[in-house]
Design a protein around this motif. Structure first.
Motif, PDB file in Angstrom:
ATOM      1  N   PRO A 167      15.359  37.463  52.662  1.00  0.00           N
ATOM      2  CA  PRO A 167      14.578  38.592  53.385  1.00  0.00           C
ATOM      3  C   PRO A 167      15.197  39.644  53.176  1.00  0.00           C
ATOM      4  CG  PRO A 167      15.954  37.172  54.891  1.00  0.00           C
ATOM      5  CD  PRO A 167      16.069  36.425  53.636  1.00  0.00           C
ATOM      6  N   TRP A 168      16.359  39.963  52.164  1.00  0.00           N
ATOM      7  CA  TRP A 168      17.037  41.207  52.029  1.00  0.00           C
ATOM      8  C   TRP A 168      15.865  42.293  51.691  1.00  0.00           C
ATOM      9  CZ3 TRP A 168      21.048  38.808  48.159  1.00  0.00           C
ATOM     10  CH2 TRP A 168      21.904  38.005  48.662  1.00  0.00           C
ATOM     11  N   ASP A 169      15.068  42.059  50.899  1.00  0.00           N
ATOM     12  CA  ASP A 169      14.018  43.039  50.492  1.00  0.00           C
ATOM     13  C   ASP A 169      12.574  42.753  51.260  1.00  0.00           C
ATOM     14  OD1 ASP A 169      15.828  43.852  48.597  1.00  0.00           O
ATOM     15  OD2 ASP A 169      15.021  42.428  46.964  1.00  0.00           O
ATOM     16  N   GLY A 217      27.133  31.482  35.031  1.00  0.00           N
ATOM     17  CA  GLY A 217      28.282  31.646  35.865  1.00  0.00           C
ATOM     18  C   GLY A 217      28.337  30.133  36.639  1.00  0.00           C
ATOM     19  N   HIS A 218      27.378  29.367  36.524  1.00  0.00           N
ATOM     20  CA  HIS A 218      27.167  28.187  37.425  1.00  0.00           C
ATOM     21  C   HIS A 218      27.966  27.094  36.763  1.00  0.00           C
ATOM     22  CE1 HIS A 218      24.414  30.578  40.554  1.00  0.00           C
ATOM     23  NE2 HIS A 218      25.241  30.862  40.300  1.00  0.00           N
ATOM     24  N   HIS A 219      28.647  27.090  35.765  1.00  0.00           N
ATOM     25  CA  HIS A 219      29.059  25.789  35.282  1.00  0.00           C
ATOM     26  C   HIS A 219      30.645  25.715  35.271  1.00  0.00           C
ATOM     27  CE1 HIS A 219      25.026  27.145  33.305  1.00  0.00           C
ATOM     28  NE2 HIS A 219      24.877  25.985  33.668  1.00  0.00           N
ATOM     29  N   PHE A 261      16.914  32.368  32.756  1.00  0.00           N
ATOM     30  CA  PHE A 261      18.244  32.730  32.898  1.00  0.00           C
ATOM     31  C   PHE A 261      18.617  33.586  34.186  1.00  0.00           C
ATOM     32  CE2 PHE A 261      17.655  31.149  28.710  1.00  0.00           C
ATOM     33  CZ  PHE A 261      18.832  30.379  28.476  1.00  0.00           C
ATOM     34  N   HIS A 262      20.006  33.591  34.657  1.00  0.00           N
ATOM     35  CA  HIS A 262      20.477  34.616  35.222  1.00  0.00           C
ATOM     36  C   HIS A 262      21.496  34.823  34.474  1.00  0.00           C
ATOM     37  CE1 HIS A 262      19.043  33.866  39.891  1.00  0.00           C
ATOM     38  NE2 HIS A 262      18.044  34.539  38.770  1.00  0.00           N
ATOM     39  N   PHE A 263      21.388  35.835  33.617  1.00  0.00           N
ATOM     40  CA  PHE A 263      22.794  36.321  32.646  1.00  0.00           C
ATOM     41  C   PHE A 263      23.687  37.111  33.554  1.00  0.00           C
ATOM     42  CE2 PHE A 263      19.005  36.194  29.611  1.00  0.00           C
ATOM     43  CZ  PHE A 263      19.636  35.311  29.023  1.00  0.00           C
ATOM     44  N   LEU A 283      18.904  39.374  34.833  1.00  0.00           N
ATOM     45  CA  LEU A 283      20.392  39.462  35.049  1.00  0.00           C
ATOM     46  C   LEU A 283      20.486  38.945  36.376  1.00  0.00           C
ATOM     47  CD1 LEU A 283      20.732  43.018  33.840  1.00  0.00           C
ATOM     48  CD2 LEU A 283      21.380  41.191  32.449  1.00  0.00           C
ATOM     49  N   ASP A 284      21.758  38.448  36.842  1.00  0.00           N
ATOM     50  CA  ASP A 284      22.370  38.148  38.258  1.00  0.00           C
ATOM     51  C   ASP A 284      23.740  38.630  38.123  1.00  0.00           C
ATOM     52  OD1 ASP A 284      23.220  37.503  40.425  1.00  0.00           O
ATOM     53  OD2 ASP A 284      22.626  35.405  40.302  1.00  0.00           O
ATOM     54  N   GLN A 285      24.008  39.671  38.459  1.00  0.00           N
ATOM     55  CA  GLN A 285      25.455  40.150  38.648  1.00  0.00           C
ATOM     56  C   GLN A 285      25.862  40.853  39.881  1.00  0.00           C
ATOM     57  OE1 GLN A 285      24.833  41.584  34.040  1.00  0.00           O
ATOM     58  NE2 GLN A 285      25.876  42.648  35.411  1.00  0.00           N
TER      59      GLN A 285
HETATM   60  C1  RM4 Z   1      23.978  32.785  43.899  1.00  0.00           C
HETATM   61  C2  RM4 Z   1      22.787  32.515  43.133  1.00  0.00           C
HETATM   62  C3  RM4 Z   1      21.740  33.278  43.401  1.00  0.00           C
HETATM   63  C4  RM4 Z   1      21.404  34.205  44.051  1.00  0.00           C
HETATM   64  C5  RM4 Z   1      22.562  34.445  45.038  1.00  0.00           C
HETATM   65  C6  RM4 Z   1      23.009  35.787  45.517  1.00  0.00           C
HETATM   66  O1  RM4 Z   1      25.347  32.463  43.561  1.00  0.00           O
HETATM   67  O2  RM4 Z   1      23.537  32.974  41.874  1.00  0.00           O
HETATM   68  O3  RM4 Z   1      20.956  33.331  42.095  1.00  0.00           O
HETATM   69  O4  RM4 Z   1      20.485  34.367  44.717  1.00  0.00           O
HETATM   70  O5  RM4 Z   1      23.906  34.140  44.529  1.00  0.00           O
END
Ligand code: RM4
Ligand code: MN
Ligand code: MN
Length: 430
Positions: free
Chosen positions: A102-104, A256-258, A280-282, A326-328
């Motif tokens: 719900p952040w957005d 980053g999830h490995h 991907f989430h790069f 992207l996920d940073q």
């Molecule tokens: C998690 C994961 C999700 C993201 C949250 C904020 O580690 O990467 O993709 O939704 O963080």
């Protein structure tokens, strides 16, 4: 399309940089020509490349210890979209935004869609959040969400995922990304199998609510916030669940999830082979889910991942349509600058992978010529493709030098004036 940075500033900056770019581009073109590669064809491919921006990446993130807010951070999704539009105006390969609920959450999603349209932005996968309790929430996620032992808590988590789909429909999204923090901190705390059974039951309810043209992206992560065991801890559990749920469920790979040193490109290849690669989430990482800028530490690994992706394109693999996002989380940089850099780094890996001499590589693989196979990949990786990226950007209306032009615009300082800090933040992760 409304642009927030003065177009004449972009044109002026580009004009002064163009002669040098043209020279570098022509030089690279001549070099590629010697290998039978037409630079124009590559630039056209580069110009079509897109990677989505995470709405939550526009704020300054934090660690388990502290968060140091930045100047002019966006306080709501509308301001996040403004920042995303600046990113896209400069780099022109980030037309979509991935929102997190719900952040957005807003009261009028049609209005939000219209706001994004005006800025020339669309929406990629919507993300649910059952890893945090929200004010006034009836059941706590302290002991899990979709896998909680309490049926009412599971129902609440399912309902949240379904409302995300509903909101996403209005926004024009076609995918739901589900990442859960569920797991355990003590040996014996949870029964592994019963916990995964509960996950599958809940996930099926979410899956059944997907419209026909939607996908469900399952995201795994090895650890955190649970530190002994995590329910969807790796790509194996992920893909088993995706197979169990059905065709619309696929596995999302967050870099980053490995565990450190895991061969991620090989995981990608396996998922492609069985038509289960969601996308991907790069990001990049040194230790775990560090959420560092894409390509900032392991550009070769990112290139090898794109080598698999371009290979799949080349072989016309069925069902191959990954979502690039992207996920940073940015703790020490201006998030706009980091996201622009990351988008360019991801695009750079793509372009380098396009330059791999695939027929030669297949030949060396078949004749077991290990050194020449490796050198074939390295030959593409070692090329400096910056002129192609800059030319693709400028032809799409972007900036030759995104960060320099953005800094020159004074956008961040102006945002600081318009967006006084709210004390706490609606963005960023602590
Ligand atoms: C998690 C994961 C999700 C993201 C949250 C904020 O580690 O990467 O993709 O939704 O963080
Ligand atoms: Mn992620
Ligand atoms: Mn993550």
């Amino acid at each position: 399309m409304k642009t927030l940075i003065n177009e004449s500033l972009v044109a002026e900056q580009n004009q002064s940089l163009m002669p040098a770019l043209q020279e570098d581009y022509d030089h690279l073109g001549a070099k590629l020509q010697r290998s039978g590669i037409d630079i124009e064809a590559v630039t056209q491919q580069a110009a079509k490349f897109q990677v989505a921006v995470p709405s939550w990446g526009t704020g300054t993130g934090g660690t388990r210890f502290a968060r140091f807010p930045g100047i002019g951070e966006p306080r709501n999704i509308f301001e996040k979209l403004e920042d995303c539009s600046v990113i896209n105006q400069m780099v022109r390969c980030t037309e979509k935004v991935s929102p997190h609920f719900p952040w957005d959450k807003v009261s009028d999603f049609t209005e939000l869609k219209g706001f994004a349209d005006d800025l020339g932005l669309g929406f990629d996968a919507v993300n649910s959040n059952t890893f945090q309790d929200q004010p006034g929430q009836e059941h706590s996620y302290k002991y899990g969400s979709l896998t909680n032992t309490c049926p009412q808590t599971r129902e609440q988590a399912v309902a949240h995922n379904i409302e995300c789909i509903e909101w996403g429909k209005t926004l024009g999204s076609t995918a739901l990304t589900v990442w859960i923090g569920d797991g355990s901190n003590f040996a014996g705390q949870s029964h592994f199998q019963r916990q995964l059974e509960r996950y599958l039951d809940s996930a099926k309810e979410v899956y059944n609510a997907l419209p026909d043209d939607w996908s469900m992206f399952i995201e795994h992560k090895m650890f955190e916030p649970a530190f002994y065991s995590t329910v969807i801890q790796d790509w194996g559990t992920n893909v088993l669940c995706a197979m169990e749920l059905g065709e619309k469920a696929k596995s999302l790979v967050d870099l980053g999830h490995h565990a450190p040193n895991v061969n991620i490109e090989m995981i990608v290849s396996r998922l492609i082979q069985f038509q289960k690669l969601a996308g991907f989430h790069f990001n990049d990482s040194k230790y775990g889910d560090d959420d560092l800028d894409s390509g900032s530490l392991h550009p070769f690994q990112q290139f090898l991942i794109f080598n698999e992706l371009v290979d799949a394109e080349h072989r016309n693999q069925p069902g191959f349509n990954p979502a690039y996002m992207l996920d940073q989380s940015h703790n020490v940089t201006d998030p706009i600058e980091s996201l622009m850099n990351s988008a360019e780094e991801v695009q750079r890996s793509y372009v380098k992978a396009l330059l791999v001499d695939r027929d030669a590589l297949y030949g060396f693989q078949d004749s077991n010529d290990a050194i020449m196979a490796a050198n074939t990949l390295k030959a593409a990786f070692n090329l400096d493709v910056a002129p192609i990226l800059a030319m693709a950007r400028v032809r799409n209306g972007g900036a030759i030098a995104p960060i320099a032009t953005y800094r020159e615009s004074g956008y961040r300082a102006a945002a600081g004036e318009k967006r006084p800090s709210s004390g706490h933040s609606g963005s960023g992760i602590v």
